[in-house]
Design a protein around this motif. Structure first.
Motif, mmCIF file in Angstrom:
data_model
loop_
_atom_site.group_PDB
_atom_site.id
_atom_site.type_symbol
_atom_site.label_atom_id
_atom_site.label_comp_id
_atom_site.label_asym_id
_atom_site.label_seq_id
_atom_site.Cartn_x
_atom_site.Cartn_y
_atom_site.Cartn_z
ATOM 1 N N MET A 1 0.808 -1.223 0.000
ATOM 2 C CA MET A 1 0.000 0.000 0.000
ATOM 3 C C MET A 1 0.844 1.278 0.000
ATOM 4 S SD MET A 1 -3.266 -0.391 -0.222
ATOM 5 C CE MET A 1 -3.938 1.107 0.487
ATOM 6 N N LEU A 2 2.135 1.150 0.349
ATOM 7 C CA LEU A 2 2.979 2.342 0.391
ATOM 8 C C LEU A 2 3.050 3.019 -0.971
ATOM 9 C CD1 LEU A 2 4.805 4.093 2.157
ATOM 10 C CD2 LEU A 2 6.727 2.615 1.518
ATOM 11 N N TRP A 3 3.045 2.195 -2.047
ATOM 12 C CA TRP A 3 3.116 2.777 -3.391
ATOM 13 C C TRP A 3 1.872 3.605 -3.705
ATOM 14 C CZ3 TRP A 3 -0.364 1.763 -7.318
ATOM 15 C CH2 TRP A 3 -1.177 0.637 -7.183
ATOM 16 N N VAL A 4 0.731 3.271 -3.054
ATOM 17 C CA VAL A 4 -0.494 4.046 -3.277
ATOM 18 C C VAL A 4 -0.349 5.444 -2.669
ATOM 19 C CG1 VAL A 4 -2.956 4.190 -2.783
ATOM 20 C CG2 VAL A 4 -1.940 1.988 -3.363
ATOM 21 N N ILE A 5 0.215 5.510 -1.453
ATOM 22 C CA ILE A 5 0.412 6.809 -0.796
ATOM 23 C C ILE A 5 1.347 7.687 -1.626
ATOM 24 C CG2 ILE A 5 1.328 7.957 1.263
ATOM 25 C CD1 ILE A 5 0.489 5.444 2.841
ATOM 26 N N ASP A 6 2.497 7.096 -2.025
ATOM 27 C CA ASP A 6 3.430 7.862 -2.846
ATOM 28 C C ASP A 6 2.815 8.215 -4.197
ATOM 29 O OD1 ASP A 6 5.616 7.919 -1.053
ATOM 30 O OD2 ASP A 6 6.114 5.856 -1.560
ATOM 31 N N GLY A 7 2.011 7.305 -4.742
ATOM 32 C CA GLY A 7 1.358 7.566 -6.017
ATOM 33 C C GLY A 7 0.349 8.698 -5.941
ATOM 34 N N LEU A 8 -0.360 8.792 -4.816
ATOM 35 C CA LEU A 8 -1.324 9.889 -4.636
ATOM 36 C C LEU A 8 -0.606 11.234 -4.508
ATOM 37 C CD1 LEU A 8 -3.880 8.181 -2.217
ATOM 38 C CD2 LEU A 8 -4.258 8.792 -4.619
ATOM 39 N N VAL A 9 0.538 11.235 -3.806
ATOM 40 C CA VAL A 9 1.352 12.453 -3.742
ATOM 41 C C VAL A 9 1.813 12.841 -5.141
ATOM 42 C CG1 VAL A 9 3.490 13.464 -2.847
ATOM 43 C CG2 VAL A 9 2.097 11.981 -1.384
ATOM 44 N N TYR A 10 2.218 11.836 -5.908
ATOM 45 C CA TYR A 10 2.615 12.034 -7.314
ATOM 46 C C TYR A 10 1.466 12.658 -8.109
ATOM 47 C CZ TYR A 10 3.723 10.333 -12.096
ATOM 48 O OH TYR A 10 3.945 10.207 -13.441
ATOM 49 N N GLY A 11 0.254 12.147 -7.905
ATOM 50 C CA GLY A 11 -0.909 12.676 -8.600
ATOM 51 C C GLY A 11 -1.206 14.124 -8.249
ATOM 52 N N PHE A 12 -1.066 14.466 -6.954
ATOM 53 C CA PHE A 12 -1.327 15.839 -6.526
ATOM 54 C C PHE A 12 -0.352 16.810 -7.185
ATOM 55 C CE2 PHE A 12 -0.043 19.311 -3.693
ATOM 56 C CZ PHE A 12 -1.234 20.029 -3.641
ATOM 57 N N PHE A 13 0.938 16.475 -7.140
ATOM 58 C CA PHE A 13 1.928 17.372 -7.737
ATOM 59 C C PHE A 13 1.805 17.415 -9.255
ATOM 60 C CE2 PHE A 13 4.139 17.038 -3.601
ATOM 61 C CZ PHE A 13 4.359 18.376 -3.376
ATOM 62 N N THR A 14 1.303 16.335 -9.867
ATOM 63 C CA THR A 14 1.054 16.358 -11.299
ATOM 64 C C THR A 14 -0.052 17.357 -11.633
ATOM 65 O OG1 THR A 14 1.759 14.062 -11.565
ATOM 66 C CG2 THR A 14 0.371 14.964 -13.300
ATOM 67 N N ALA A 15 -1.060 17.458 -10.751
ATOM 68 C CA ALA A 15 -2.124 18.444 -10.946
ATOM 69 C C ALA A 15 -1.549 19.862 -10.918
ATOM 70 C CB ALA A 15 -3.191 18.285 -9.866
ATOM 71 N N VAL A 16 -0.712 20.128 -9.916
ATOM 72 C CA VAL A 16 -0.071 21.441 -9.818
ATOM 73 C C VAL A 16 0.790 21.702 -11.055
ATOM 74 C CG1 VAL A 16 1.493 22.879 -8.450
ATOM 75 C CG2 VAL A 16 -0.077 21.318 -7.303
ATOM 76 N N TYR A 17 1.500 20.655 -11.456
ATOM 77 C CA TYR A 17 2.392 20.705 -12.619
ATOM 78 C C TYR A 17 1.611 21.055 -13.887
ATOM 79 C CZ TYR A 17 6.177 18.707 -15.552
ATOM 80 O OH TYR A 17 7.189 18.502 -16.443
ATOM 81 N N THR A 18 0.424 20.450 -14.042
ATOM 82 C CA THR A 18 -0.393 20.692 -15.224
ATOM 83 C C THR A 18 -1.033 22.075 -15.199
ATOM 84 O OG1 THR A 18 -0.890 18.322 -15.213
ATOM 85 C CG2 THR A 18 -2.184 19.686 -16.697
ATOM 86 N N LEU A 19 -1.466 22.503 -14.006
ATOM 87 C CA LEU A 19 -2.086 23.820 -13.868
ATOM 88 C C LEU A 19 -1.088 24.960 -14.057
ATOM 89 C CD1 LEU A 19 -4.368 23.151 -10.780
ATOM 90 C CD2 LEU A 19 -5.168 24.071 -12.960
ATOM 91 N N PHE A 20 0.174 24.640 -13.830
ATOM 92 C CA PHE A 20 1.218 25.667 -13.781
ATOM 93 C C PHE A 20 1.198 26.556 -15.019
ATOM 94 C CE2 PHE A 20 5.580 27.257 -13.785
ATOM 95 C CZ PHE A 20 5.741 27.599 -12.453
ATOM 96 N N ASN A 21 1.301 25.952 -16.199
ATOM 97 C CA ASN A 21 1.411 26.778 -17.398
ATOM 98 C C ASN A 21 0.063 27.210 -17.949
ATOM 99 O OD1 ASN A 21 3.467 28.073 -18.779
ATOM 100 N ND2 ASN A 21 3.239 26.754 -20.575
ATOM 101 N N GLN A 22 -1.023 26.680 -17.403
ATOM 102 C CA GLN A 22 -2.330 27.261 -17.710
ATOM 103 C C GLN A 22 -2.366 28.685 -17.161
ATOM 104 O OE1 GLN A 22 -6.453 25.298 -17.065
ATOM 105 N NE2 GLN A 22 -6.209 26.599 -15.282
ATOM 106 N N HIS A 23 -1.703 28.875 -16.021
ATOM 107 C CA HIS A 23 -1.675 30.189 -15.375
ATOM 108 C C HIS A 23 -0.613 31.104 -15.987
ATOM 109 C CE1 HIS A 23 -1.864 33.224 -12.225
ATOM 110 N NE2 HIS A 23 -0.561 33.092 -12.044
ATOM 111 N N TYR A 24 0.637 30.597 -16.124
ATOM 112 C CA TYR A 24 1.736 31.464 -16.543
ATOM 113 C C TYR A 24 1.848 31.617 -18.062
ATOM 114 C CZ TYR A 24 3.494 31.639 -11.774
ATOM 115 O OH TYR A 24 3.619 31.873 -10.431
ATOM 116 N N ARG A 25 1.434 30.589 -18.817
ATOM 117 C CA ARG A 25 1.472 30.619 -20.286
ATOM 118 C C ARG A 25 2.856 31.004 -20.826
ATOM 119 N NH1 ARG A 25 -3.528 29.919 -22.290
ATOM 120 N NH2 ARG A 25 -5.305 30.328 -20.904
#
Length: 302
Positions: A1-25
């Motif tokens: 289950m540890l990979w799920v916790i790390d994977g969810l953290v990965y998913g959260f930062f991927t969201a930030v990562y994707t939103l990043f250039n929507q804002h800064y362009r």
């Protein structure tokens, strides 16, 4: 289950990562240069604490990984700026499907063990079929087709990255810390070179001085520093998750939290995000079922 916790953290930062250039362009290649060279230079001194790998195939993996990161970064950054983070993140979810089948192809013996448990395997296929139908529904509108056509190279790049990351993490003789350090220092340096090459080729600044002025201008420096910080956290979480997960496709499936975060943050910020929302979240539902299957006591080891 540890990979799920790390994977969810990965998913959260991927969201930030994707939103990043929507804002800064910003130019996608410029952000890729900051991410690649910035992370690499920060972690380069830590290589002194680990032995230099002698295996040629290990170095090949690190370099190949860097090229894939360069493709992924540039396409994701440009897509987020042009089409928005919402549709971009939902289309990237198909990477879970691509990674899973690619891993099965590369591990035929382990895949045969999975086939021995017919009920579980058929359940997996049904879930993946539901995922595929949802994706097909999502690409029906002209706007969605345009997003899909542009983001497809990033999908295959991320699938290859996930498999290469697992191999780098598992076969590192320096343990998990050595694997993460070499990934961050070497592969990210290669990705920085990739983005710098295509920046110079497409933008044609005319001189290195003008290129440096563009890369380090006031509008770019602060977003670049932010990018380096949360990208290092994203890569660390991803590497830890892929190291212990049975199939890298299952970790990639946890990227399903990224579209959810993107959708919520866009709604909060009143950013229009109405491209194939129902089909996108239907696809996420089937990915949730995939996680339940993999983490249940059903003997899934591949």
């Amino acid at each position: 289950m540890l990979w799920v916790i790390d994977g969810l953290v990965y998913g959260f930062f991927t969201a930030v990562y994707t939103l990043f250039n929507q804002h800064y362009r910003l130019n996608g290649y410029v952000l890729g240069i900051w991410r690649g060279f910035g992370i690499s230079l920060f972690f380069l001194p830590f290589l002194l604490f680990f032995p230099v790998p002698s295996e040629v195939d290990y170095w090949f993996l690190l370099i190949f990984q860097g090229l894939l990161i360069g493709i992924y970064d540039s396409h994701l950054f440009f897509a987020s700026a042009d089409f928005g983070a919402g549709p971009t993140s939902r289309f990237m979810a198909i990477t879970a499907l691509v990674t899973t089948f690619l891993w099965w192809f590369l591990t035929p013996e382990q895949f045969r063990h999975l086939l021995d448990n017919g009920t579980v395997f058929i359940s997996l296929i049904l879930v993946l079929f539901g995922f595929t139908v949802s994706y097909w529904q999502m690409v029906q509108s002209p706007v969605s087709q345009k997003v899909a056509a542009y983001i497809l190279p990033a999908v295959f790049a991320l699938a290859g990255m996930s498999i290469a990351t697992k191999e780098i993490a598992v076969h590192s003789k320096s343990g998990v810390w050595g694997a993460i350090t070499y990934y961050l220092a070497v592969s990210l340096f290669v990705s920085g070179c990739y983005n710098l090459f295509f920046y110079l080729r497409t933008q044609k600044p005319g001189s290195l001085k003008r290129a440096a002025a563009d890369i380090f201008n006031r509008r770019t420096v602060r977003p670049g520093i932010y990018m380096v910080a949360f990208s290092a956290a994203l890569i660390t979480a991803k590497t830890l998750a892929l190291r212990v997960a049975p199939n890298p496709g299952y970790v990639t499936a946890l990227l399903l939290v990224a579209p959810i975060f993107v959708y919520v943050l866009n709604r909060t910020g009143k950013v229009p995000d109405n491209v194939s929302v129902k089909a996108g979240f239907s696809m996420i539902f089937f990915l949730l079922l995939l996680i339940l299957l993999v983490n249940g006591n059903y003997g899934i080891t591949d």
